[in-house]
Motif scaffolding. Sequence first.
Motif, PDB file in Angstrom:
ATOM      1  N   ILE A 136       0.844  -1.132  -0.063  1.00 29.53           N
ATOM      2  CA  ILE A 136       0.076  -0.003   0.080  1.00 29.53           C
ATOM      3  C   ILE A 136       0.907   1.390  -0.172  1.00 29.53           C
ATOM      4  N   ASN A 137       1.929   1.169   0.580  1.00 35.41           N
ATOM      5  CA  ASN A 137       2.970   2.431   1.046  1.00 35.41           C
ATOM      6  C   ASN A 137       3.613   2.686  -0.454  1.00 35.41           C
ATOM      7  N   SER A 138       3.718   1.646  -1.218  1.00 34.46           N
ATOM      8  CA  SER A 138       4.383   1.944  -2.476  1.00 34.46           C
ATOM      9  C   SER A 138       3.510   2.015  -3.713  1.00 34.46           C
ATOM     10  N   PHE A 139       2.370   1.370  -3.466  1.00 34.45           N
ATOM     11  CA  PHE A 139       1.364   1.324  -4.632  1.00 34.45           C
ATOM     12  C   PHE A 139       0.982   2.554  -4.919  1.00 34.45           C
ATOM     13  N   PHE A 140       0.402   3.275  -3.896  1.00 31.09           N
ATOM     14  CA  PHE A 140      -0.229   4.385  -3.990  1.00 31.09           C
ATOM     15  C   PHE A 140       0.519   5.740  -4.169  1.00 31.09           C
ATOM     16  N   PHE A 141       1.587   5.727  -3.957  1.00 28.28           N
ATOM     17  CA  PHE A 141       2.617   6.899  -4.022  1.00 28.28           C
ATOM     18  C   PHE A 141       3.731   6.481  -5.104  1.00 28.28           C
ATOM     19  N   ARG A 142       3.986   7.475  -5.895  1.00 28.67           N
ATOM     20  CA  ARG A 142       4.717   6.987  -7.353  1.00 28.67           C
ATOM     21  C   ARG A 142       5.407   8.106  -7.670  1.00 28.67           C
ATOM     22  N   ARG A 143       6.763   7.709  -7.988  1.00 31.58           N
ATOM     23  CA  ARG A 143       7.628   8.641  -8.977  1.00 31.58           C
ATOM     24  C   ARG A 143       7.326   8.323 -10.381  1.00 31.58           C
ATOM     25  N   GLY A 144       7.891   9.491 -10.972  1.00 30.77           N
ATOM     26  CA  GLY A 144       7.932   9.451 -12.446  1.00 30.77           C
ATOM     27  C   GLY A 144       6.516   9.872 -13.226  1.00 30.77           C
ATOM     28  N   ILE A 145       5.705  10.473 -12.432  1.00 32.02           N
ATOM     29  CA  ILE A 145       4.536  10.858 -12.938  1.00 32.02           C
ATOM     30  C   ILE A 145       4.455  12.395 -13.370  1.00 32.02           C
ATOM     31  N   ASP A 146       5.229  13.231 -12.533  1.00 33.74           N
ATOM     32  CA  ASP A 146       5.424  14.796 -12.882  1.00 33.74           C
ATOM     33  C   ASP A 146       6.428  14.903 -13.867  1.00 33.74           C
ATOM     34  N   ALA A 147       6.293  14.899 -15.129  1.00 34.44           N
ATOM     35  CA  ALA A 147       7.217  15.257 -16.214  1.00 34.44           C
ATOM     36  C   ALA A 147       8.226  16.153 -15.856  1.00 34.44           C
TER      37      ALA A 147
END
Length: 766
Positions: free
Chosen positions: A570-581
């Motif tokens: 849960i801690n990793s799935f809902f918080f991600r990097r690489g989305i903000d270009a």
Amino acid sequence: MIKRIKSIKNLGVFSNYRMNGNTRDFNEKNIIYGWNYSGKTTLSRLFSFLNKDYEIPIEHSDIEFEVELTNGQIITHENRNSSPLNVKIFNSDFIRDNLSFERTNNRIKGITFDVGGNIETRDKITSNNNLITKAESLLEKHQENILKFNEFETKFTKEAGRIKNDCFNSLIEFNKGHLKKIIDTLSAPLETYVLLDAKQLGEIKATALTQNPKQEIPIETSSILEFENIYNEYKLILQSEPTKTEEDSLLSNDIDLYNWAKSGYNIYIEKNPIIKKCAFCGNNIDDSRLTYLNAFYTNEAAKLRVRITNLKIKINTEKQKIEELDWSKKSVNDLMDCCQQEFSSLLAKYSTVKANYISALDILQDDLVKKDSQYIFIKQKPSEIDIDFITQIEEWVRSAKDIFNKHNKNIQEFGVIRERARDIYKKHLIAKYLIDEQYYEIKRLKQCEEHLGTNCKNIINKIKLENKELEAQLKTITKGKEELNKFIHLFLNRDDISIEVTDDDYFILKRGINIATNLSDGEMTAIAFSHFMVMLDSLQTNKLMDTIIYIDDPISSLDANHIAQVSSLINSFFFRRGIDAENPSKIISCFKQLFISTHSFEFYSFIKTANNIKRNKDGKGCNSFFLKRKNNTESTLTDIPKELSSYNSEYIYLFSEIDKFKDAGFPEEKSYIMPNVIRRFLEIYTLIKLPGNKDEIDNRVKILIGDANELKILHTFSHFTSFERVAQHNALIFKLEDIILDLYVLLSKDPAHLSSLYEGIEKKDI
């Protein structure tokens, strides 16, 4: 986002819940901790109802709720169709609706379910088929006004016959074609064609039905009345004061003698010199007497009397005029039908008008008689006369003239006027018929039904085309196979269970090469939560970021290692990097709002301390709440108690609840939840004291305190299915006092431990 739940009514243990004013609002991330049967799953169902497309089950049809959003909007059971929220929920309902762990026809078929985009595709096809059914039902249902409108074809034939035969006495040709042609010429509103005035309707109908015209009536001015001239002369006479001359008192004071003598004088003058003496007395009349009478009858008074006599004659003539007024002698039968009713009413008024006129003339005549006989030398004030009768006379004559002109015009233009009247009468009859039959309203509704029918047919064709495309997509069912396998292996930390695709486009769960059977509760939980995560992962990122996520107890029947694994996922799935270009290293929350509820304090502790969950940036931190069962029908949501938040210890919190219950004198209203609290406290306490003992709690308590006769009561009261017994057997509840006192006897055997417990709850005076 959701700001707060203001109230819930008629939903399980939330029979009449209202938000505590001291409870904080929801944040971007929220954890709800509560023991079993405190209402966590029930609360998650409320979140389902915030999806406007979700159909509330019949068993919850009487639910009432108010949920406030951060923008101030209030979502209720009544306006939920306008809810802007998109909520995805993992709970027991999700597992029931999306997965099937069962046997079929006494043979193991395996576990089949759709996954990721495919489950949404199948749901979409099902939803589309439901829409097609509804659209077809609408088509069938909304035909009433189309059928009603079509009935007018038969009704028009019948109405046209009625107009021709009953209304026009068969004088005209009139059929359905004529009627429909007139309808096409009518414009809204129809009321403008209906003749509401009975007089006007009568005239139009009479003209329309007239067959042969009558003779014209000459419009010669009827005998001209002269009241104004008479009245003016009357006033002059009454106001006259003739100069007195030498008078004969006998003749002057007796009008009859005056008139008699005057007549005799005139006769004598005409016959002189034949008569030389008075024919009455036989005496001679001398010339001086004749000279005197001549002067007497030609003075001012004599002249005034002549004027009075002449005016009285004129008044009598005026009375004769009004009695014999030629227009008043006309018969209604002399006029066209369209004028008869009006002229009949005018004739009825004439007697009153005539009487008023004659009455006024009588007043003048009486005054003239008095002037002549009594006041010939005295100025008199004219009588006050209400001259409205003059206006009445003039109005009557003018009205008669108008009627005769109308009569003559109808004769002169008989054909045109009759046709115009017939046209007006036809439109009147048809407009009234259409109003009575609600023709245009039925026509409007018929057009609406036709429009609806066209739309429904277009929708049906469009949905059928979409379903063909969706069904084609389902043939690529292996799309989510690898991802689901990845999640299952990650949760279970082994790869002996995997997904395969069947020929009939389902997934089947296998253990090795065989169909997986006898799955443990932990395995089913892991597979179900994997399915939920894959379903979320199938959403586009921007759609996921606009979704509220509610996860209810995803660790049921999982051991500590798997609980940690779920927390980490849960801690990793809902918080991600690489989305903000522009900032690829920036951690982005892939949800709009996150809710996690659990009965496991261990899972609660893992989630609360997970780095992304606890991260507080821009005020978007994590709020913790405690869901607590108050009684059989009530649960309450409050901020997490400080014993749980400060010490991260369920054990400390349980002791604080027991100690507060004891200090409060064992109040009955708090007794409901205490058996569960005591049992859970003893469970942890005995494990602390006997960490290597694998027995059930009953045996561990026996080792520590001997025979615990009341422990079975605690077991009974600490399970949901037995809650009702608490209310029914108050005598057993009263034993809580003895049980708690025995517990303190047990704890007092380890004074250091008991002292530490008091310190943990910040209690100094013992």
